[in-house]
Design an enzyme around this catalytic site. Structure first.
Site, PDB file in Angstrom:
ATOM      1  N   GLY A  28      -6.712  10.130  -8.408  1.00 55.57           N
ATOM      2  CA  GLY A  28      -8.026  10.723  -8.614  1.00 55.57           C
ATOM      3  C   GLY A  28      -7.988  11.925  -9.545  1.00 55.57           C
ATOM      4  N   GLY A  35       5.571  -6.259  -8.134  1.00 54.62           N
ATOM      5  CA  GLY A  35       5.611  -7.290  -7.112  1.00 54.62           C
ATOM      6  C   GLY A  35       4.418  -7.201  -6.177  1.00 54.62           C
ATOM      7  N   GLU A  80       0.826  -1.228   0.000  1.00 57.20           N
ATOM      8  CA  GLU A  80       0.000   0.000   0.000  1.00 57.20           C
ATOM      9  C   GLU A  80       0.853   1.268   0.000  1.00 57.20           C
ATOM     10  OE1 GLU A  80      -3.810   0.273   0.507  1.00 57.20           O
ATOM     11  OE2 GLU A  80      -3.420  -1.541  -0.630  1.00 57.20           O
ATOM     12  N   LYS A  89       1.781  -8.451 -13.641  1.00 56.77           N
ATOM     13  CA  LYS A  89       1.635  -8.711 -12.210  1.00 56.77           C
ATOM     14  C   LYS A  89       1.788 -10.216 -12.055  1.00 56.77           C
ATOM     15  CE  LYS A  89       0.305  -7.514  -7.920  1.00 56.77           C
ATOM     16  NZ  LYS A  89       0.791  -6.403  -7.089  1.00 56.77           N
ATOM     17  N   LYS A 147       2.786   1.275  -5.235  1.00 53.77           N
ATOM     18  CA  LYS A 147       3.431   0.564  -6.351  1.00 53.77           C
ATOM     19  C   LYS A 147       2.567   0.590  -7.605  1.00 53.77           C
ATOM     20  CE  LYS A 147       3.880  -3.457  -4.478  1.00 53.77           C
ATOM     21  NZ  LYS A 147       3.307  -3.178  -3.142  1.00 53.77           N
ATOM     22  N   THR A 148       1.274   0.333  -7.413  1.00 56.86           N
ATOM     23  CA  THR A 148       0.389   0.267  -8.582  1.00 56.86           C
ATOM     24  C   THR A 148       0.249   1.643  -9.226  1.00 56.86           C
ATOM     25  OG1 THR A 148      -0.810  -1.587  -7.620  1.00 56.86           O
ATOM     26  CG2 THR A 148      -1.937  -0.371  -9.349  1.00 56.86           C
TER      27      THR A 148
HETATM   28  N1  LIG Z   1      -0.115   9.087  -5.401  1.00 50.75           N
HETATM   29  C1  LIG Z   1      -1.308   8.551  -5.155  1.00 50.75           C
HETATM   30  N2  LIG Z   1      -2.433   9.154  -5.556  1.00 50.75           N
HETATM   31  C2  LIG Z   1      -3.626   8.649  -5.283  1.00 50.75           C
HETATM   32  N3  LIG Z   1      -3.843   7.543  -4.619  1.00 50.75           N
HETATM   33  C3  LIG Z   1      -2.784   6.869  -4.216  1.00 50.75           C
HETATM   34  C4  LIG Z   1      -1.457   7.326  -4.448  1.00 50.75           C
HETATM   35  N4  LIG Z   1      -0.606   6.437  -3.914  1.00 50.75           N
HETATM   36  C5  LIG Z   1      -1.366   5.488  -3.362  1.00 50.75           C
HETATM   37  N5  LIG Z   1      -2.676   5.754  -3.530  1.00 50.75           N
HETATM   38  C6  LIG Z   1      -3.809   4.951  -3.042  1.00 50.75           C
HETATM   39  O1  LIG Z   1      -3.337   4.211  -1.933  1.00 50.75           O
HETATM   40  C7  LIG Z   1      -3.716   2.850  -2.055  1.00 50.75           C
HETATM   41  C8  LIG Z   1      -2.461   2.003  -2.208  1.00 50.75           C
HETATM   42  O2  LIG Z   1      -1.796   2.360  -3.397  1.00 50.75           O
HETATM   43  P1  LIG Z   1      -1.304   1.248  -4.400  1.00 50.75           P
HETATM   44  O3  LIG Z   1      -0.667   1.921  -5.568  1.00 50.75           O
HETATM   45  O4  LIG Z   1      -2.406   0.289  -4.696  1.00 50.75           O
HETATM   46  O5  LIG Z   1      -0.197   0.563  -3.473  1.00 50.75           O
HETATM   47  P2  LIG Z   1       0.546  -0.819  -3.637  1.00 50.75           P
HETATM   48  O6  LIG Z   1       0.438  -1.203  -5.073  1.00 50.75           O
HETATM   49  O7  LIG Z   1       1.930  -0.519  -3.203  1.00 50.75           O
HETATM   50  O8  LIG Z   1      -0.142  -1.773  -2.708  1.00 50.75           O
HETATM   51  C9  LIG Z   1      -4.635   2.764  -3.252  1.00 50.75           C
HETATM   52  O9  LIG Z   1      -5.951   2.871  -2.798  1.00 50.75           O
HETATM   53  C10 LIG Z   1      -4.250   3.952  -4.099  1.00 50.75           C
HETATM   54  O10 LIG Z   1      -5.304   4.416  -4.883  1.00 50.75           O
HETATM   55 MG   LIG Z   2      -0.325  -2.869  -6.023  1.00 52.92          MG
END
Ligand SMILES: Nc1ncnc2c1ncn2[C@@H]1O[C@H](COP(=O)(O)OP(=O)(O)O)[C@@H](O)[C@H]1O
Ligand SMILES: [Mg+2]
Length: 245
Positions: A213, A113, A14, A39, A17-18
């Site tokens: 967003g 990952g 969280e 993925k 990464k995504t």
């Molecule tokens: N820069 C960002 N802007 C908007 N939302 C983000 C951002 N970084 C993380 N989030 C939100 O935080 C949560 C975790 O981010 P995510 O990219 O899914 O993390 P990971 O892939 O590392 O688990 C998601 O709900 C994502 O939408």
């Molecule tokens: Mg992710």
């Protein structure tokens, strides 16, 4: 020209990464690159639910290749999720073969990952690092991009990850801050200078915390990523602007 292969890992789960994978993909697509996002092991989503690659495709909103190799419904480390689901584990060789196939037809292959670098994918304890090593054993130039949190605590998990990569001979391309706060505190500001020092690799971007967003995600990605990642972001300038008095 051979494809660039980037394994996207994080200082934890969280951490963005995504969102970072999507931003790097969007900036590369904007620059005319053919991009694939893989993925290898998706956990925590059911058969009909969108996984991380679907979120990437949604954010990028432009043609790119997405692939998922294994999916396990429970939100757990892939090895435990696999064992509990009765589904097969994912081997580093299978992941590497998928990367190699994607690298043939794309300019950039992003591999996201699960969790952090040393999360296990099978009962032997093999990890994303082993997948990257397996790709390199095929003669392909896999590198690692580390997504870090901005604030207090990030320096320790960053250096732990950097040391684990160095111990395995895996190159760390750089660090991206997954969510840069609208109102950065003292630790966030100091970390802009300390993260690259700690990582032994450059800071390659800082995504604003509401990146996912925002209206024009590609424009935002370009503005938040360094030229190395096809963006127009200047690490030195950003660090100077936010440097504490
Ligand atoms: N820069 C960002 N802007 C908007 N939302 C983000 C951002 N970084 C993380 N989030 C939100 O935080 C949560 C975790 O981010 P995510 O990219 O899914 O993390 P990971 O892939 O590392 O688990 C998601 O709900 C994502 O939408
Ligand atoms: Mg992710």
């Amino acid at each position: 020209m051979s494809a660039r292969i980037l394994f996207v890992t994080g200082t934890g789960t969280e951490v963005g990464k995504t969102v970072t994978t999507a931003a790097v993909a969007a900036a590369a697509v904007r620059a005319g690159r053919r991009v694939a996002v893989l993925k290898p092991g998706q956990t925590g989503v059911g058969p009909d639910e969108p996984g991380d690659v679907h979120e990437v495709a949604r954010l990028v909103g432009a043609p790119l290749t997405t692939r998922e190799l294994m999916r396990y419904p429970e939100p757990l480390a892939p090895d435990t999720a696999a064992r509990r689901s009765g589904r097969p584990y994912l081997s580093p060789d299978r992941a590497a073969a998928a990367v190699a196939e994607l690298a043939d037809a794309h300019d950039l292959v992003l591999v996201e990952g699960a969790g952090g670098l040393l999360v296990r994918y099978d009962e032997e304890g093999r990890t994303l690092a082993d997948q990257a090593a397996a790709v390199r054993e095929l003669g392909l130039p896999a590198e690692v991009l580390l997504v870090a949190t901005a604030g207090l605590g990030t320096l320790n998990t960053t250096v732990l990850t950097a040391e684990a990569l160095a111990a395995r001979g895996l190159p760390l391309l750089g660090v991206v801050i997954g969510a840069w706060p609208d109102s950065p505190g003292l630790a966030d500001r100091c970390n802009l200078a300390d993260l690259p020092k700690t990582a032994g690799a450059p800071l390659l971007g800082a995504l604003p915390e509401r990146a996912a967003g925002a209206g024009d995600f590609t424009a935002l990605a370009y503005a938040a990523l360094a030229p190395e990642l096809h963006g127009g972001w200047d690490a030195a300038e950003f660090t100077a602007v936010h440097a504490p008095a």
